[in-house]
Design a protein around this motif. Structure first.
Motif, PDB file in Angstrom:
ATOM      1  N   LYS A 238      49.582  74.582  29.993  1.00 41.98           N
ATOM      2  CA  LYS A 238      48.479  74.118  29.142  1.00 41.98           C
ATOM      3  C   LYS A 238      47.419  73.394  29.970  1.00 41.98           C
ATOM      4  N   ALA A 239      47.863  72.528  30.871  1.00 45.10           N
ATOM      5  CA  ALA A 239      46.908  71.802  31.711  1.00 45.10           C
ATOM      6  C   ALA A 239      46.161  72.747  32.648  1.00 45.10           C
ATOM      7  N   ARG A 240      46.872  73.752  33.168  1.00 43.35           N
ATOM      8  CA  ARG A 240      46.235  74.716  34.072  1.00 43.35           C
ATOM      9  C   ARG A 240      45.181  75.538  33.336  1.00 43.35           C
ATOM     10  N   LEU A 241      45.483  75.978  32.111  1.00 43.42           N
ATOM     11  CA  LEU A 241      44.510  76.737  31.320  1.00 43.42           C
ATOM     12  C   LEU A 241      43.306  75.877  30.969  1.00 43.42           C
ATOM     13  N   LYS A 242      43.560  74.622  30.648  1.00 43.70           N
ATOM     14  CA  LYS A 242      42.463  73.721  30.308  1.00 43.70           C
ATOM     15  C   LYS A 242      41.515  73.540  31.491  1.00 43.70           C
ATOM     16  N   LYS A 243      42.073  73.372  32.675  1.00 47.58           N
ATOM     17  CA  LYS A 243      41.237  73.206  33.861  1.00 47.58           C
ATOM     18  C   LYS A 243      40.467  74.489  34.172  1.00 47.58           C
ATOM     19  N   ALA A 244      41.120  75.645  33.993  1.00 47.64           N
ATOM     20  CA  ALA A 244      40.440  76.913  34.278  1.00 47.64           C
ATOM     21  C   ALA A 244      39.276  77.135  33.324  1.00 47.64           C
ATOM     22  N   LYS A 245      39.473  76.832  32.047  1.00 46.24           N
ATOM     23  CA  LYS A 245      38.386  76.986  31.084  1.00 46.24           C
ATOM     24  C   LYS A 245      37.250  76.003  31.350  1.00 46.24           C
ATOM     25  N   GLN A 246      37.597  74.789  31.767  1.00 51.97           N
ATOM     26  CA  GLN A 246      36.559  73.812  32.104  1.00 51.97           C
ATOM     27  C   GLN A 246      35.743  74.282  33.304  1.00 51.97           C
ATOM     28  N   ALA A 247      36.429  74.837  34.306  1.00 53.62           N
ATOM     29  CA  ALA A 247      35.701  75.330  35.482  1.00 53.62           C
ATOM     30  C   ALA A 247      34.815  76.511  35.118  1.00 53.62           C
ATOM     31  N   GLU A 248      35.311  77.416  34.248  1.00 49.56           N
ATOM     32  CA  GLU A 248      34.513  78.568  33.828  1.00 49.56           C
ATOM     33  C   GLU A 248      33.305  78.118  33.017  1.00 49.56           C
ATOM     34  N   ALA A 249      33.497  77.147  32.123  1.00 47.10           N
ATOM     35  CA  ALA A 249      32.382  76.650  31.326  1.00 47.10           C
ATOM     36  C   ALA A 249      31.354  75.939  32.188  1.00 47.10           C
ATOM     37  N   LYS A 250      31.840  75.205  33.160  1.00 47.28           N
ATOM     38  CA  LYS A 250      30.922  74.500  34.056  1.00 47.28           C
ATOM     39  C   LYS A 250      30.100  75.487  34.880  1.00 47.28           C
ATOM     40  N   ALA A 251      30.709  76.555  35.346  1.00 43.17           N
ATOM     41  CA  ALA A 251      29.979  77.554  36.135  1.00 43.17           C
ATOM     42  C   ALA A 251      28.965  78.297  35.271  1.00 43.17           C
ATOM     43  N   ALA A 252      29.336  78.539  33.992  1.00 36.50           N
ATOM     44  CA  ALA A 252      28.403  79.231  33.109  1.00 36.50           C
ATOM     45  C   ALA A 252      27.241  78.338  32.704  1.00 36.50           C
ATOM     46  N   ALA A 253      27.485  77.026  32.590  1.00 37.34           N
ATOM     47  CA  ALA A 253      26.424  76.108  32.168  1.00 37.34           C
ATOM     48  C   ALA A 253      25.461  75.773  33.294  1.00 37.34           C
ATOM     49  N   ALA A 282      46.039  82.267  33.483  1.00 35.32           N
ATOM     50  CA  ALA A 282      46.569  81.046  32.873  1.00 35.32           C
ATOM     51  C   ALA A 282      46.982  81.278  31.426  1.00 35.32           C
ATOM     52  N   GLU A 283      46.218  82.066  30.689  1.00 38.91           N
ATOM     53  CA  GLU A 283      46.592  82.374  29.299  1.00 38.91           C
ATOM     54  C   GLU A 283      47.887  83.173  29.242  1.00 38.91           C
ATOM     55  N   HIS A 284      48.048  84.131  30.142  1.00 40.27           N
ATOM     56  CA  HIS A 284      49.289  84.908  30.174  1.00 40.27           C
ATOM     57  C   HIS A 284      50.487  84.010  30.499  1.00 40.27           C
ATOM     58  N   GLU A 285      50.353  83.150  31.494  1.00 43.53           N
ATOM     59  CA  GLU A 285      51.439  82.231  31.839  1.00 43.53           C
ATOM     60  C   GLU A 285      51.763  81.291  30.682  1.00 43.53           C
ATOM     61  N   LEU A 286      50.756  80.871  29.951  1.00 43.15           N
ATOM     62  CA  LEU A 286      50.984  79.995  28.796  1.00 43.15           C
ATOM     63  C   LEU A 286      51.772  80.722  27.710  1.00 43.15           C
ATOM     64  N   ARG A 287      51.436  81.987  27.461  1.00 41.97           N
ATOM     65  CA  ARG A 287      52.186  82.743  26.449  1.00 41.97           C
ATOM     66  C   ARG A 287      53.648  82.900  26.860  1.00 41.97           C
ATOM     67  N   VAL A 288      53.889  83.189  28.118  1.00 38.64           N
ATOM     68  CA  VAL A 288      55.266  83.333  28.605  1.00 38.64           C
ATOM     69  C   VAL A 288      56.018  82.015  28.492  1.00 38.64           C
ATOM     70  N   ALA A 289      55.359  80.918  28.898  1.00 42.12           N
ATOM     71  CA  ALA A 289      55.999  79.603  28.845  1.00 42.12           C
ATOM     72  C   ALA A 289      56.300  79.190  27.401  1.00 42.12           C
ATOM     73  N   GLN A 290      55.379  79.521  26.483  1.00 49.94           N
ATOM     74  CA  GLN A 290      55.604  79.179  25.079  1.00 49.94           C
ATOM     75  C   GLN A 290      56.786  79.968  24.514  1.00 49.94           C
ATOM     76  N   THR A 291      56.903  81.230  24.883  1.00 52.01           N
ATOM     77  CA  THR A 291      58.025  82.047  24.415  1.00 52.01           C
ATOM     78  C   THR A 291      59.355  81.504  24.934  1.00 52.01           C
ATOM     79  N   GLU A 292      59.414  81.156  26.211  1.00 51.73           N
ATOM     80  CA  GLU A 292      60.647  80.614  26.786  1.00 51.73           C
ATOM     81  C   GLU A 292      60.990  79.261  26.173  1.00 51.73           C
ATOM     82  N   PHE A 293      59.978  78.445  25.916  1.00 51.87           N
ATOM     83  CA  PHE A 293      60.226  77.137  25.296  1.00 51.87           C
ATOM     84  C   PHE A 293      60.778  77.301  23.884  1.00 51.87           C
ATOM     85  N   ASP A 294      60.188  78.189  23.096  1.00 51.40           N
ATOM     86  CA  ASP A 294      60.664  78.406  21.722  1.00 51.40           C
ATOM     87  C   ASP A 294      62.092  78.945  21.717  1.00 51.40           C
TER      88      ASP A 294
END
Length: 434
Positions: A238-253, A282-294
């Protein structure tokens, strides 16, 4: 032209229209970077004419791949480090933590409570059954070695054997020797009953408690640790995806104002593609991690719900333990009553004054002859009582009798009268009325 550093190598970069980007190493080697705008960048190194290829022996001496165990160790170390960082940041309040389901939290709290109280009850029961710490340590060692514990003589059995040995020295035909034999035999019976009680309690009560702590609880603890690791992995993703989206938004802005220049346009498009790939990864890793956690949360929940079955099993064990205690104390009560009758029979037997003095009746000695005290009281009989000898008075529950005491009498006994009958009665069987 740009100067790039890659490790200890230095390269010069120049842009060729329509061909891509040329890299030239300062040591004479040429590299060609094909279209930098594509998502995959291929670097092909062309050795210069001045450099000779390494010999076959040298190429064979170089490791082609890292050992599998070493790579796995390095991977595990990296995972452990990232989990440790996430855990530390959560404790410091610098990272978000995924909360477990409230039902699962309640099950965990209930399981912890069951484990703690089971440990305390087990330890205290062991102290009750075996007060000797050295003997408990010996039993623990034999249990861990999975060896049968040698049969141990109980204290009552040892006392009875000492009495029998003493009777042999004093002479079994003497009054004292015969009394020692009688009491010693009943002490050995008490010891045998105690050993049977200890064995029954160990089998029906202590063993199930130990099996829970050493079997079921270890499995639950292992799955809970796995669940905690899955939660940490989920929060890391979750933290990795959040940072990646922040970096993408910052580059687009904040785009490059000079991206109309060919060099900046190529570099800006490559960075944008890399950021987009990072977000997708990061989104793919989050989906995998969420499945394993559940999945792990469901496994842990099923194990924790089994605590209810553990409670039912322990309840049955408690009933068996109470039944074993009742049987043991009933045997002790029966043996002591038999012993008391034997001693009374010995005291009432017709014999010489020496024999009567050697085998006294402890209850008759507590009822000396003498005038009754001036104060008499009424008493209600609480329980039935059978007289052990002619000096006592048999009682029936709920009847009223007159009682009084005489000087020098045992305080645990009173003189009871019912019509023309008279005899000693135990105070514990009476309710004195004012």
């Amino acid at each position: 032209m740009l100067l790039l550093l890659r490790g200890e190598e230095k390269y010069t970069v120049s842009l060729n229209a329509g061909k891509g980007v040329d890299f030239r190493s300062l040591d004479g080697a040429d590299l060609l970077l094909q279209s930098a705008a594509t998502s995959s960048q291929l670097i092909q190194r062309i050795p210069s004419a001045g450099k000779r290829p390494s010999s076959p022996c040298a190429r064979l001496a170089q490791p082609t791949s890292m050992d599998f165990n070493v790579k796995k160790l390095a991977s595990d170390a990296g995972v452990f480090f990232t989990r440790a960082v996430q855990f530390t940041e959560e404790k410091l309040g610098q990272a978000e933590k995924t909360e477990l389901d409230p039902h699962l939290e309640n099950l965990i709290a209930r399981a912890d409570c069951t484990k703690n109280w089971t440990e305390k009850i087990l330890r205290q029961t062991e102290v009750l059954l075996q007060p000797n710490p050295s003997a408990r340590i010996e039993e623990f060692i034999y249990d861990k070695l999975e060896k049968k514990l040698p049969s141990r003589t109980t204290n009552a059995e040892l006392l009875g054997q000492y009495m029998l040995d003493a009777a042999n020295d004093f002479g079994s035909g003497t009054p004292y020797g015969s009394t020692l034999i009688t009491v010693g035999e009943y002490q050995k019976r008490l010891g045998t009953a105690e050993r049977e009680f200890l064995q029954t309690s160990a089998t029906t009560f202590l063993a199930p408690l130990r099996n829970f702590l050493e079997g079921d609880w270890r499995t639950i603890s292992k799955e809970r640790r796995i669940l905690e690791n899955r939660r940490l992995d989920l929060d890391i993703c979750k933290a990795r995806l959040k940072k990646a989206k922040q970096a993408e938004a910052k580059a687009a802005a904040a785009p490059d104002f000079q991206e109309t220049r060919p060099r900046n346009y190529v570099l800006s498009a490559s960075a944008s593609a890399l950021l987009s790939e990072e977000v997708d990864k990061a989104e793919h890793e989050l989906r995998v991690a969420q499945t394993e956690f559940d999945r792990q949360a469901e496994v842990t929940r099923l194990l924790l719900e089994g605590i209810s079955s553990t409670h039912l099993n322990h309840q049955r064990c408690l009933q068996d333990f109470a039944e074993a205690q009742a049987t043991y104390y009933a045997q002790c009560h029966h043996f002591m009553h038999e012993l008391q009758r034997e001693l009374n029979r010995c005291a009432n037997a017709v014999g010489t004054p020496q024999q009567s003095a050697a085998c006294p009746n402890p209850v008759s000695a507590a009822f000396p002859s003498g005038p009754p005290s001036p104060g008499t009281r009424k008493a209600k009989v609480l329980y039935d009582y059978d007289a052990h000898d002619s000096s006592e008075l048999s009682l029936l529950a709920d009847e009223l009798i007159t009682v009084y005491t005489v000087p020098g009498m045992d305080p645990d006994w009173l003189v009871g009268e019912r019509g023309n009958e008279k005899g000693k009665v135990p105070v514990t069987y009476l309710e004195l009325l004012s």
